[in-house]
Design a protein around this motif. Structure first.
Motif, mmCIF file in Angstrom:
data_model
loop_
_atom_site.group_PDB
_atom_site.id
_atom_site.type_symbol
_atom_site.label_atom_id
_atom_site.label_comp_id
_atom_site.label_asym_id
_atom_site.label_seq_id
_atom_site.Cartn_x
_atom_site.Cartn_y
_atom_site.Cartn_z
ATOM 1 N N GLN A 53 0.851 -1.185 0.000
ATOM 2 C CA GLN A 53 0.000 0.000 0.000
ATOM 3 C C GLN A 53 0.888 1.237 0.000
ATOM 4 N N CYS A 54 0.423 2.288 -0.645
ATOM 5 C CA CYS A 54 1.159 3.558 -0.685
ATOM 6 C C CYS A 54 1.468 4.022 0.746
ATOM 7 N N ASP A 55 2.700 4.492 0.966
ATOM 8 C CA ASP A 55 3.121 4.913 2.309
ATOM 9 C C ASP A 55 2.756 6.357 2.636
ATOM 10 N N ASN A 56 2.203 7.084 1.700
ATOM 11 C CA ASN A 56 1.966 8.510 1.932
ATOM 12 C C ASN A 56 0.819 8.728 2.926
ATOM 13 N N GLN A 57 1.026 9.679 3.823
ATOM 14 C CA GLN A 57 -0.030 10.089 4.745
ATOM 15 C C GLN A 57 -0.695 11.326 4.160
ATOM 16 N N ARG A 78 -3.699 7.300 5.638
ATOM 17 C CA ARG A 78 -2.778 6.687 4.684
ATOM 18 C C ARG A 78 -3.455 6.559 3.327
ATOM 19 N N CYS A 79 -2.719 6.935 2.281
ATOM 20 C CA CYS A 79 -3.258 6.822 0.918
ATOM 21 C C CYS A 79 -3.696 5.371 0.682
ATOM 22 N N PRO A 80 -4.919 5.151 0.205
ATOM 23 C CA PRO A 80 -5.425 3.777 0.079
ATOM 24 C C PRO A 80 -4.908 3.022 -1.141
ATOM 25 N N ASN A 81 -4.145 3.694 -2.019
ATOM 26 C CA ASN A 81 -3.749 3.042 -3.279
ATOM 27 C C ASN A 81 -2.843 1.831 -3.040
ATOM 28 N N MET A 82 -3.174 0.748 -3.720
ATOM 29 C CA MET A 82 -2.372 -0.477 -3.643
ATOM 30 C C MET A 82 -1.625 -0.649 -4.968
ATOM 31 N N TYR A 106 5.692 5.276 -2.750
ATOM 32 C CA TYR A 106 4.445 5.979 -3.046
ATOM 33 C C TYR A 106 3.815 5.487 -4.349
ATOM 34 N N CYS A 107 2.496 5.688 -4.450
ATOM 35 C CA CYS A 107 1.806 5.463 -5.716
ATOM 36 C C CYS A 107 2.205 6.584 -6.687
ATOM 37 N N GLU A 108 1.845 6.412 -7.930
ATOM 38 C CA GLU A 108 2.246 7.370 -8.967
ATOM 39 C C GLU A 108 1.871 8.821 -8.589
ATOM 40 N N LYS A 109 0.626 9.000 -8.174
ATOM 41 C CA LYS A 109 0.128 10.350 -7.917
ATOM 42 C C LYS A 109 0.859 10.981 -6.722
ATOM 43 N N CYS A 110 0.973 10.260 -5.633
ATOM 44 C CA CYS A 110 1.645 10.801 -4.448
ATOM 45 C C CYS A 110 3.116 11.086 -4.759
ATOM 46 N N TYR A 111 3.743 10.198 -5.562
ATOM 47 C CA TYR A 111 5.144 10.413 -5.917
ATOM 48 C C TYR A 111 5.297 11.710 -6.712
#
Ligand SMILES: [Zn+2]
Ligand SMILES: [Zn+2]
Ligand SMILES: [Zn+2]
Ligand SMILES: [Zn+2]
Length: 589
Positions: A541-545, A561-565, A579-584
């Protein structure tokens, strides 16, 4: 889907529904080894970087070869090998239905002369393998169009550079991993369009930066802090990058910064319904790595691309206008329907064949060019070829080859690893899945005892000059020294124990103010390979808060926490934030 247990490592693995459709379509039984064991089984047939002095069996000429002289293999210099002076059909033989296919194939393989190295149109670059259109280069492999490049693997169109791994179109670079269009970048990874930088990671379009990570189009940054030009120059002078001590201090700071750098879960560009890493233009591809320029319906393929579809289990090196390929390495250019092959190009309907070109309808062949309807290098009338092949396939199911560990090989298995002419430790298998000799032997792989050569060391790594100024003062005397690699052959990295510095190499270090390396070129290569993630995927799962905009929330409630897997090459236990693409994209500056 089908659940299976790998006959090599005993791990559970799944043959997905899509895969079952593929295996049915190509008429092959489902695999009995798991995808990773299958990859290693192909890798042990691929020696790109271990080179030896050997002799052409036809001309007596001294040549460089990927086969050491102690091997029971006859080699021909490549110009002779490709000439009409000999015919591989002379080694053809009748199929014997009382013996297993693989046994007979092995006899043929060890009888037919092999090509010394696989180079094309190279100039003054003899000490290289799998190399085309290169000039004045040394120990580069899986390489094309390089000039004055030394110690590189998977490199293309570079100039005047040393110690590259996966690098394209760079100039005056040193210790570069996954670098593109860079100029004077020393110790860089995952960087594009950068110049005059030391120790950079995940940077694009940066100039005059030292020890930076995750920057875009920046200049005069040190450890990710901005400076004006004058202050930058003063600070860089203070870092003393012309000395080992200064470089080491800078590296330590940089590594701290890099450890905290947010990572993107995968590098997928213009991809649709695909998993893996470093893919460009992939559609419905899974567990694929380092493939670019158009691929569809592929699985477990590595290194290549360039318009390919329905390619399963192909590595290293596959693609370029190809379709329906299964269990292959270095294969596919303008090819269709090739299975259980290595170094097969411009061909169709080929099974169980190595080093064959521009051919059609081959089964169990070695070294053929422009041939049709051949089995074990013997020609058949077209009307007989198909029925013979069907008979052999049935016989392969009834009479399997049994290797020295008792494992069975029927139709549908790649060549048994014990038939490889190389030791595990001479091949790309050791580079990506390093093991020691006892494990290799236990697993039924060969081992080469000639890899660490006897060397009389004249200088310890610890006694090398501390700065480039000291190196300059030493003069050319250093070229005569045999320097002891710091690993002293005690690692699993094909350590050569001793190594020499070549004149053009010394000139490079002096020109760019770099100290001499303390590791041999093999240990340096292995260190670069380790900088990249393994070819394996984990669900994470994405680590971004994420911050939540709601006035009524307090404290911890304000973040979620970002729900993206996603599937990523970063194992869950690793400490980097992934991170997922968007958070990155939101995190890079
Ligand atoms: Zn396995
Ligand atoms: Zn070494
Ligand atoms: Zn080593
Ligand atoms: Zn996210």
């Amino acid at each position: 889907m089908e659940k299976k247990v790998c006959r090599k490592c005993n791990a559970d693995f799944i043959v997905a529904d899509d895969d079952l459709v593929f295996y049915r379509k190509i008429g092959t039984p489902t695999p009995t080894w798991c995808p990773e064991c299958r990859r290693v089984r192909r890798f042990v047939w691929r020696n790109e970087r271990s080179l030896y002095r050997n002799k052409c069996a036809a001309t007596g000429k001294e040549v460089i070869s990927s086969f050491s002289p102690d091997k029971p293999i006859k080699i021909y210099d490549q110009s002779y090998w490709f000439s009409d002076a000999w015919s591989p059909l002379d080694y053809g033989r009748e199929y014997d239905f009382s013996r297993s296919f693989f046994e007979q194939w092995r006899d043929l393989y060890y009888a037919v002369p092999q090509i010394n190295v696989s180079n094309k149109n190279v100039e003054n670059s003899e000490f290289c393998n799998v190399n085309s259109d290169s000039k004045d280069s040394y120990l580069i492999s899986a390489a094309y169009e390089n000039e004055r490049v030394m110690y590189g693997n998977r490199v293309g169109a570079n100039r005047d550079s040393l110690d590259l791994y996966i690098a394209n179109n760079n100039e005056y670079c040193y210790e570069l991993v996954a670098g593109k269009n860079c100029y004077k970048v020393f110790w860089g990874q995952d960087c594009t369009n950068c110049s005059d930088c030391y120790f950079i990671y995940d940077c694009q379009g940066c100039r005059d930066c030292v020890g930076c990570t995750g920057l875009r189009n920046k200049q005069y940054y040190i450890f990710n802090q901005p400076y004006d030009k004058a202050a930058y120059e003063r600070k860089v002078a203070d870092l003393d990058l012309r000395s080992r001590a200064g470089l080491e201090r800078t590296r330590v700071e940089f590594e701290k910064l890099r450890a905290g750098q947010v990572r993107k879960f995968a590098n997928l560009v213009n991809c649709e319904n695909s998993t893996g890493d470093n893919l460009e233009g992939a559609k419905n591809c899974h567990e694929c790595y380092d493939l670019v320029n158009g691929l569809q319906n592929c699985r477990y393929a590595v290194w290549g691309g360039y318009q390919m579809s329905d390619v399963y289990d192909a590595s290293p090196g596959v693609g370029a206008n190809s379709s329906v390929i299964y269990e292959a390495f270095d294969a596919g250019i303008n090819s269709n329907d090739i299975q259980f092959v290595g170094v097969v190009h411009n061909s169709s309907n080929v099974r169980y064949s190595l080093n064959c070109y521009s051919s059609k309808n081959l089964f169990g062949c070695v070294g053929l060019s422009r041939q049709e309807n051949c089995i074990l290098n013997r020609r058949y009338p077209e009307s007989e070829y198909g029925t013979m092949v069907e008979r052999i396939k049935r016989q392969m199911m009834d009479l399997p080859y049994v290797d020295r560990l008792g494992r069975e090989y029927r139709y549908g298995e790649f060549f048994p690893p014990e038939m490889s002419p190389y030791g595990y430790n001479e091949t790309v298998a050791q580079e990506y899945y390093p093991i020691d000799q006892s494990v290799a032997v236990e697993c039924g792989f060969n081992w080469s005892y000639d890899v660490a050569r006897n060397v009389a060391v004249t200088k310890k790594a610890g006694d090398l000059p501390e700065s480039v100024d000291e190196l300059r003062a030493l003069g050319e005397g250093i070229l005569r020294e045999v320097i002891e690699c710091e690993h002293k052959g005690e690692c699993n990295e094909q350590c050569t124990i001793g190594f020499k510095i070549l004149p053009q190499e010394l000139a490079f270090y002096l020109e760019h103010g770099l100290p001499l390396p303390k590791l041999c070129f093999n240990c340096r290569h292995y260190a670069r390979v380790k900088l990249r993630n393994p070819m394996r995927l984990w669900k994470r799962q994405c680590d971004n808060q994420l911050r939540i905009k709601n006035e009524e929330l307090t404290g911890d409630e304000k973040t979620q926490r970002c729900p993206n897997m996603f599937e990523t090459t970063y194992a869950p236990e690793r400490e980097e934030k992934v991170y997922c693409e968007k958070c990155y994209q939101n995190s890079v500056v």
